[in-house]
Design a protein around this motif. Sequence first.
Motif, PDB file in Angstrom:
ATOM      1  N   ASP A   1      -9.330   2.560  -3.293  1.00 26.76           N
ATOM      2  CA  ASP A   1      -9.001   1.321  -4.008  1.00 26.76           C
ATOM      3  C   ASP A   1      -9.998   1.056  -5.135  1.00 26.76           C
TER       4      ASP A   1
ATOM      5  N   THR B   1      -3.066  10.468   2.150  1.00 23.73           N
ATOM      6  CA  THR B   1      -3.670   9.613   1.134  1.00 23.73           C
ATOM      7  C   THR B   1      -3.204   8.183   1.352  1.00 23.73           C
ATOM      8  N   VAL B   2      -4.145   7.257   1.341  1.00 26.30           N
ATOM      9  CA  VAL B   2      -3.822   5.842   1.540  1.00 26.30           C
ATOM     10  C   VAL B   2      -4.555   5.025   0.478  1.00 26.30           C
ATOM     11  N   PHE B   3      -3.818   4.151  -0.200  1.00 25.27           N
ATOM     12  CA  PHE B   3      -4.453   3.254  -1.168  1.00 25.27           C
ATOM     13  C   PHE B   3      -3.579   2.019  -1.371  1.00 25.27           C
ATOM     14  N   THR B   4      -4.197   0.952  -1.828  1.00 25.93           N
ATOM     15  CA  THR B   4      -3.491  -0.302  -2.097  1.00 25.93           C
ATOM     16  C   THR B   4      -2.723  -0.188  -3.413  1.00 25.93           C
TER      17      THR B   4
ATOM     18  N   ARG C   1       0.930   5.119   1.826  1.00 24.47           N
ATOM     19  CA  ARG C   1       0.366   6.039   2.814  1.00 24.47           C
ATOM     20  C   ARG C   1       1.301   7.247   2.858  1.00 24.47           C
TER      21      ARG C   1
ATOM     22  N   CYS D   1      -7.477  10.617  -4.129  1.00 23.40           N
ATOM     23  CA  CYS D   1      -6.539   9.673  -4.755  1.00 23.40           C
ATOM     24  C   CYS D   1      -5.276  10.364  -5.269  1.00 23.40           C
TER      25      CYS D   1
ATOM     26  N   GLN E   1      -9.491   4.442   2.521  1.00 20.84           N
ATOM     27  CA  GLN E   1      -8.725   3.610   1.598  1.00 20.84           C
ATOM     28  C   GLN E   1      -9.619   2.745   0.715  1.00 20.84           C
TER      29      GLN E   1
ATOM     30  N   TYR F   1       0.851  -1.190   0.000  1.00 23.29           N
ATOM     31  CA  TYR F   1       0.000   0.000   0.000  1.00 23.29           C
ATOM     32  C   TYR F   1       0.892   1.249   0.000  1.00 23.29           C
TER      33      TYR F   1
END
Length: 392
Positions: free
Chosen positions: A381, A278-281, A262, A358, A377, A260
């Motif tokens: 995603d 911002t957090v995403f896989t 972050r 995003c 998140q 991920y």
Amino acid sequence: MANFSIVIVPTKKLSNGRHRIRIAVAHHSQTRYISTQFILDSASQIKNGRVVRHENAANMNACLRKLINEYEEIVTSISYLPAISCTELIRIINYEQKKKGITFQSVAKEYMDFMKGEEREKSYKLYKIASERFIKYMKGDFPLIQLTPLHIQEFANVLHGENLADTTVRIYLTLIKVILNYATKMNYVTYSIHPFILFKMPTSNVRELDLSIDELKRMRDVHLFKPSLLIVRDIFMLTYYLGGINLRDLLAYNFKDKDYMRYIRHKTRNSKKGENETVFTLQPEAKVIIDKYLTKDGYLKFGKYSSYKQIYSLIFRHIGKLSILSGIKKKVTYYSARKTFAQHGYNLGIQIEKIEYCIGHSMKNNRPIFNYIKIMQEHADKVFREILDQLL
């Protein structure tokens, strides 16, 4: 109310026997003194608060009267005057007078030194160019308090007279305005009429830099043989796969043992609106490129290019060649990856707030909906997958 008078203090005679003129400040049954730059040969040259028997007496008296008028104006603006001592009053007067001597160059340097510490080298250079141009137009450094709306308008006219593009003029003037706003926030200067109040900033042209799905596919799939072009293509596509991440943020991120991302965008890290994490896989498309350039310590190294300067220069020199080989006939820059990701999301009808999250953009807190919801998140995603699936 404080009272002011022009005096000399016989007990404070200078070592050469001369006397410095002082302003006596009487307040709350106390008297304190503010020194001036004027010096007299004899105590007899002051009579009833005026300079006499001196070759420059008229000019001295005019300057001293102006000084007292300024002090009285400062005192009038202090709403809490009865609550402060004579010593505190003098501190306030000295501070307000000092502000009048603060120059544009000193404030610009202070602001740019802060920027230097934040490693914003590109922005630092732009501010330096803009401030130097402005100082040149003003024929040297100048006290901030002297700046008027006419100076700003005339400076803009000079820039236009040099046949500079509207975008360039807008950038220079925007940076000058930022420096002035910084000065007012730091209480270095107070404008009853802000220098930019009458100026209409040139509108910025929307940069048509985004690529269509077909164009992006052609860039992704074009056969390349030169290592430098392969690296530039990988960086561009990885930037797109990571939501248009800035190059500085990409190089600063540690990907070791992570599936991920972050991060807080470097550009908005010190924003007055607060930090936007911002957090995403990491999607499979991104993981393939990351694994290709991942070092043991978790950072990305693109062949012999490792520093921000080297990689930025590489992209700048070769992105145009890459677009030509991909059969793309429009202008393409590194920024196109970010613009393209956002545009593709918008074309799909994805909510603007989710796209903003995003790409690490600072979301507008004045939207009432943000009092009730937050983007997380799992939302990001879904957005990434929906956008990237268009390239399958």
